[in-house]
Design an enzyme around this catalytic site. Structure first.
Site, mmCIF file in Angstrom:
data_model
loop_
_atom_site.group_PDB
_atom_site.id
_atom_site.type_symbol
_atom_site.label_atom_id
_atom_site.label_comp_id
_atom_site.label_asym_id
_atom_site.label_seq_id
_atom_site.Cartn_x
_atom_site.Cartn_y
_atom_site.Cartn_z
ATOM 1 N N LYS A 1 2.694 2.200 2.573
ATOM 2 C CA LYS A 1 2.708 2.735 3.936
ATOM 3 C C LYS A 1 3.919 2.216 4.682
ATOM 4 C CE LYS A 1 -1.985 3.482 5.550
ATOM 5 N NZ LYS A 1 -3.004 2.984 6.498
ATOM 6 N N LYS B 1 0.821 -1.213 0.000
ATOM 7 C CA LYS B 1 0.000 0.000 0.000
ATOM 8 C C LYS B 1 0.862 1.272 0.000
ATOM 9 C CE LYS B 1 -2.424 -1.166 3.712
ATOM 10 N NZ LYS B 1 -3.420 -1.116 4.792
#
Length: 130
Positions: free
Chosen positions: A46, A44
Site C-alpha cells: 500500500k 502490504k
C-alpha cells in the site's frame, strides 16, 4: 471501563472512517485506534498519500478516539489486546471472519462499512495524475 480497539490505515480520512470510529466507540467507553505505519504499508503493497505521523495527527483529532497506537505488523493484534486489556475488537465488514481467531481474547465485531465511500474509491475517482 470497556475498551474497544480497531485497526486501519486511515489514509485520505473521510466520513466513512468517522462513521466507523463513532460506531466503534459506541461499543465501549474507550477507543484505541491502531494505524498502520508507513513501513508496514509498504510490506502490504500500500502506498499512502499521508505519512503515518500525519494520519495519526488527523485520527487523534476525532472526538471518538481516546488513544492512537502504531501498527507495525500482522502479528501484534494479540499483544495489543492483552497489553491494553481490550474487551471488543472492531473491524469493517470487508474483513468479516478474518479476525475470528481473536475471539478467545475478546469479543470480535465486524461493523458495516459506509457503502458509498472508501479511500480506494476516492483514489480511483481522482485518477493517476492527482
Amino acid at each position: 471501563m470497556k475498551k474497544v480497539i480497531t485497526y486501519g490505515t486511515f489514509d485520505l480520512l473521510h466520513y466513512g472512517h468517522v462513521n466507523l470510529l463513532r460506531r466503534a466507540k459506541a461499543r465501549g467507553d474507550y477507543l484505541i485506534v491502531a494505524i498502520s505505519d508507513d513501513e508496514f504499508n509498504a510490506i502490504k503493497g500500500k502506498k499512502c498519500y499521508f505519512s503515518y505521523e500525519k494520519r495519526k495527527h488527523m485520527v487523534e483529532a476525532i472526538r471518538y478516539v481516546d488513544l492512537v497506537i502504531r501498527e507495525s505488523g500482522w502479528d501484534q493484534k494479540r499483544h495489543d489486546i492483552k497489553s491494553h486489556e481490550v474487551d471488543v475488537f472492531v473491524m469493517g465488514d470487508d474483513w468479516k471472519g478474518e479476525f475470528d481467531f481473536l475471539s478467545d481474547l475478546c469479543e470480535v465485531v465486524y461493523l458495516e462499512r459506509t457503502p458509498e465511500i472508501s479511500t480506494t474509491s476516492i483514489k480511483s475517482e481522482l485518477g493517476p495524475s492527482s
